[in-house]
Design an enzyme around this catalytic site. Structure first.
Site, PDB file in Angstrom:
ATOM      1  N   LYS A 112      50.023  31.133  34.477  1.00 21.63           N
ATOM      2  CA  LYS A 112      50.079  30.138  33.407  1.00 21.63           C
ATOM      3  C   LYS A 112      51.377  30.241  32.593  1.00 21.63           C
ATOM      4  O   LYS A 112      52.071  31.266  32.630  1.00 21.63           O
ATOM      5  CB  LYS A 112      48.873  30.321  32.484  1.00 21.63           C
ATOM      6  CG  LYS A 112      47.531  30.093  33.173  1.00 21.63           C
ATOM      7  CD  LYS A 112      46.415  30.194  32.144  1.00 21.63           C
ATOM      8  CE  LYS A 112      45.062  29.939  32.758  1.00 21.63           C
ATOM      9  NZ  LYS A 112      43.998  29.930  31.724  1.00 21.63           N
ATOM     10  N   TYR A 163      41.404  20.401  34.380  1.00 18.77           N
ATOM     11  CA  TYR A 163      40.389  21.081  33.558  1.00 18.77           C
ATOM     12  C   TYR A 163      39.306  20.106  33.059  1.00 18.77           C
ATOM     13  O   TYR A 163      38.668  20.387  32.043  1.00 18.77           O
ATOM     14  CB  TYR A 163      41.062  21.767  32.374  1.00 18.77           C
ATOM     15  CG  TYR A 163      41.680  23.124  32.712  1.00 18.77           C
ATOM     16  CD1 TYR A 163      40.882  24.184  33.135  1.00 18.77           C
ATOM     17  CD2 TYR A 163      43.040  23.347  32.578  1.00 18.77           C
ATOM     18  CE1 TYR A 163      41.424  25.428  33.431  1.00 18.77           C
ATOM     19  CE2 TYR A 163      43.594  24.595  32.875  1.00 18.77           C
ATOM     20  CZ  TYR A 163      42.777  25.627  33.293  1.00 18.77           C
ATOM     21  OH  TYR A 163      43.312  26.862  33.577  1.00 18.77           O
ATOM     22  N   PHE A 180      37.771  23.911  22.746  1.00 16.66           N
ATOM     23  CA  PHE A 180      39.112  24.430  23.000  1.00 16.66           C
ATOM     24  C   PHE A 180      39.930  23.562  23.950  1.00 16.66           C
ATOM     25  O   PHE A 180      41.047  23.926  24.320  1.00 16.66           O
ATOM     26  CB  PHE A 180      39.030  25.869  23.536  1.00 16.66           C
ATOM     27  CG  PHE A 180      38.216  26.019  24.800  1.00 16.66           C
ATOM     28  CD1 PHE A 180      38.759  25.733  26.041  1.00 16.66           C
ATOM     29  CD2 PHE A 180      36.897  26.450  24.735  1.00 16.66           C
ATOM     30  CE1 PHE A 180      38.018  25.870  27.202  1.00 16.66           C
ATOM     31  CE2 PHE A 180      36.138  26.606  25.891  1.00 16.66           C
ATOM     32  CZ  PHE A 180      36.706  26.305  27.136  1.00 16.66           C
ATOM     33  N   ARG A 221      39.088  37.280  41.344  1.00 17.67           N
ATOM     34  CA  ARG A 221      38.454  37.333  40.015  1.00 17.67           C
ATOM     35  C   ARG A 221      38.376  38.779  39.506  1.00 17.67           C
ATOM     36  O   ARG A 221      38.522  39.025  38.309  1.00 17.67           O
ATOM     37  CB  ARG A 221      37.088  36.654  40.048  1.00 17.67           C
ATOM     38  CG  ARG A 221      37.232  35.145  40.238  1.00 17.67           C
ATOM     39  CD  ARG A 221      35.948  34.396  40.140  1.00 17.67           C
ATOM     40  NE  ARG A 221      35.412  34.346  38.786  1.00 17.67           N
ATOM     41  CZ  ARG A 221      35.854  33.532  37.843  1.00 17.67           C
ATOM     42  NH1 ARG A 221      36.864  32.712  38.081  1.00 17.67           N
ATOM     43  NH2 ARG A 221      35.299  33.512  36.649  1.00 17.67           N
ATOM     44  N   THR A 241      37.797  36.625  31.396  1.00 21.49           N
ATOM     45  CA  THR A 241      38.567  35.517  30.796  1.00 21.49           C
ATOM     46  C   THR A 241      39.223  35.934  29.492  1.00 21.49           C
ATOM     47  O   THR A 241      40.381  35.627  29.234  1.00 21.49           O
ATOM     48  CB  THR A 241      37.617  34.317  30.540  1.00 21.49           C
ATOM     49  OG1 THR A 241      36.994  33.974  31.784  1.00 21.49           O
ATOM     50  CG2 THR A 241      38.366  33.116  30.002  1.00 21.49           C
ATOM     51  N   ARG A 253      44.691  40.481  33.371  1.00 24.18           N
ATOM     52  CA  ARG A 253      44.519  40.008  31.982  1.00 24.18           C
ATOM     53  C   ARG A 253      44.573  41.160  30.987  1.00 24.18           C
ATOM     54  O   ARG A 253      45.103  40.993  29.888  1.00 24.18           O
ATOM     55  CB  ARG A 253      43.228  39.193  31.870  1.00 24.18           C
ATOM     56  CG  ARG A 253      43.397  37.797  32.496  1.00 24.18           C
ATOM     57  CD  ARG A 253      42.084  37.105  32.622  1.00 24.18           C
ATOM     58  NE  ARG A 253      42.206  35.697  32.989  1.00 24.18           N
ATOM     59  CZ  ARG A 253      41.247  34.997  33.584  1.00 24.18           C
ATOM     60  NH1 ARG A 253      40.102  35.587  33.889  1.00 24.18           N
ATOM     61  NH2 ARG A 253      41.417  33.729  33.870  1.00 24.18           N
ATOM     62  N   ASN A 311      45.786  33.494  28.612  1.00 23.56           N
ATOM     63  CA  ASN A 311      45.244  34.595  29.423  1.00 23.56           C
ATOM     64  C   ASN A 311      45.925  34.733  30.784  1.00 23.56           C
ATOM     65  O   ASN A 311      45.378  35.314  31.709  1.00 23.56           O
ATOM     66  CB  ASN A 311      43.715  34.491  29.534  1.00 23.56           C
ATOM     67  CG  ASN A 311      43.247  33.258  30.258  1.00 23.56           C
ATOM     68  OD1 ASN A 311      44.045  32.384  30.587  1.00 23.56           O
ATOM     69  ND2 ASN A 311      41.954  33.174  30.525  1.00 23.56           N
ATOM     70  N   HIS A 350      44.735  31.912  36.121  1.00 27.89           N
ATOM     71  CA  HIS A 350      43.475  31.231  36.416  1.00 27.89           C
ATOM     72  C   HIS A 350      43.162  31.479  37.877  1.00 27.89           C
ATOM     73  O   HIS A 350      44.078  31.519  38.704  1.00 27.89           O
ATOM     74  CB  HIS A 350      43.607  29.720  36.178  1.00 27.89           C
ATOM     75  CG  HIS A 350      42.486  28.931  36.806  1.00 27.89           C
ATOM     76  ND1 HIS A 350      41.289  28.718  36.166  1.00 27.89           N
ATOM     77  CD2 HIS A 350      42.371  28.360  38.040  1.00 27.89           C
ATOM     78  CE1 HIS A 350      40.490  28.030  36.979  1.00 27.89           C
ATOM     79  NE2 HIS A 350      41.122  27.800  38.113  1.00 27.89           N
ATOM     80  N   GLU A 396      40.234  22.763  43.885  1.00 28.27           N
ATOM     81  CA  GLU A 396      41.455  23.094  43.127  1.00 28.27           C
ATOM     82  C   GLU A 396      42.674  23.193  44.042  1.00 28.27           C
ATOM     83  O   GLU A 396      43.767  22.757  43.677  1.00 28.27           O
ATOM     84  CB  GLU A 396      41.234  24.388  42.335  1.00 28.27           C
ATOM     85  CG  GLU A 396      40.224  24.198  41.220  1.00 28.27           C
ATOM     86  CD  GLU A 396      39.868  25.467  40.451  1.00 28.27           C
ATOM     87  OE1 GLU A 396      39.142  25.344  39.462  1.00 28.27           O
ATOM     88  OE2 GLU A 396      40.316  26.573  40.840  1.00 28.27           O
TER      89      GLU A 396
HETATM   90  P1  CMP Z   1      40.648  29.645  32.866  1.00 25.11           P
HETATM   91  O1  CMP Z   1      40.151  30.644  33.815  1.00 25.11           O
HETATM   92  O2  CMP Z   1      41.937  28.959  33.180  1.00 25.11           O
HETATM   93  O3  CMP Z   1      39.537  28.521  32.651  1.00 25.11           O
HETATM   94  C1  CMP Z   1      39.447  27.757  31.476  1.00 25.11           C
HETATM   95  C2  CMP Z   1      40.325  28.269  30.381  1.00 25.11           C
HETATM   96  O4  CMP Z   1      39.977  27.854  29.081  1.00 25.11           O
HETATM   97  C3  CMP Z   1      40.222  29.776  30.318  1.00 25.11           C
HETATM   98  O5  CMP Z   1      40.833  30.351  31.438  1.00 25.11           O
HETATM   99  C4  CMP Z   1      40.854  30.072  28.985  1.00 25.11           C
HETATM  100  O6  CMP Z   1      42.257  30.173  29.038  1.00 25.11           O
HETATM  101  C5  CMP Z   1      40.476  28.840  28.192  1.00 25.11           C
HETATM  102  N1  CMP Z   1      39.423  29.158  27.231  1.00 25.11           N
HETATM  103  C6  CMP Z   1      38.151  29.513  27.486  1.00 25.11           C
HETATM  104  N2  CMP Z   1      37.488  29.751  26.337  1.00 25.11           N
HETATM  105  C7  CMP Z   1      38.385  29.552  25.339  1.00 25.11           C
HETATM  106  C8  CMP Z   1      38.302  29.650  23.930  1.00 25.11           C
HETATM  107  N3  CMP Z   1      37.160  29.998  23.321  1.00 25.11           N
HETATM  108  N4  CMP Z   1      39.407  29.372  23.209  1.00 25.11           N
HETATM  109  C9  CMP Z   1      40.557  29.008  23.825  1.00 25.11           C
HETATM  110  N5  CMP Z   1      40.685  28.901  25.168  1.00 25.11           N
HETATM  111  C10 CMP Z   1      39.613  29.179  25.910  1.00 25.11           C
END
Ligand code: CMP
Length: 140
Positions: free
Chosen positions: A11, A51, A59, A87, A93, A104, A114, A117, A128
């Site tokens: 990312k 997304y 968010f 994963r 996450t 992470r 983070n 993905h 995807e």
């Molecule tokens: P990802 O695995 O890319 O899938 C969805 C993304 O949403 C996740 O990683 C985070 O980067 C983001 N995300 C999930 N929960 C939150 C949150 N509470 N606040 C901000 N970003 C979030």
């Protein structure tokens, strides 16, 4: 165990810190092979489409803003049990919950930034991968 393909993204928070190689090395060191890779600067429309499953979440706006703030490296990773393995390599996450040694835990800044993905299931991996790559761009 089956050879699988999964979709991965490095990312913008990570590409901005020049971590593309460091993160890709973690995949390779764990037995995953990069069979497709390209650097993209997502449009708002592309980020919202990718997304879309999260569009009702509080968010969502922050997520789209982050994903359009710089380059992303989109990749297809191949290997035994690639979806679950990726994963595990990524970690939880929220980096605050991620295990030691995961990408992470090592590199992520926050749940929103983070660093990576990865697909969560075979159906999402297929969906995807096809969102970003045509068949001829994947070279195993
Ligand atoms: P990802 O695995 O890319 O899938 C969805 C993304 O949403 C996740 O990683 C985070 O980067 C983001 N995300 C999930 N929960 C939150 C949150 N509470 N606040 C901000 N970003 C979030």
């Amino acid at each position: 165990m089956a050879i699988e393909r999964t979709f991965s993204m490095i990312k913008p928070d990570a590409t901005k810190r020049n971590l593309t190689g460091a993160i890709t090395k973690v995949f390779e060191d764990n037995g995953l092979r990069v069979v497709a890779s390209k650097r993209v600067w997502m449009s708002k429309r592309e980020a919202e489409g990718f997304y879309a499953v999260h569009k009702e979440r509080p968010f969502f706006g922050e997520l789209v803003e982050g994903m359009t703030s710089g380059p992303t490296v989109v990749q297809v990773l191949e290997g035994e049990n690639a979806i679950l393995k990726n994963r595990e390599i990524m970690g939880a996450t929220n980096p605050a919950d991620a295990a030691e040694g995961t990408i992470r835990k090592t590199y992520a800044l926050s749940i929103g930034e983070n660093s990576v993905h990865g697909s969560d299931a075979p159906e999402t991996a297929a969906q995807e991968i096809s969102y970003w790559f045509s068949g001829t761009e994947i070279v195993g």
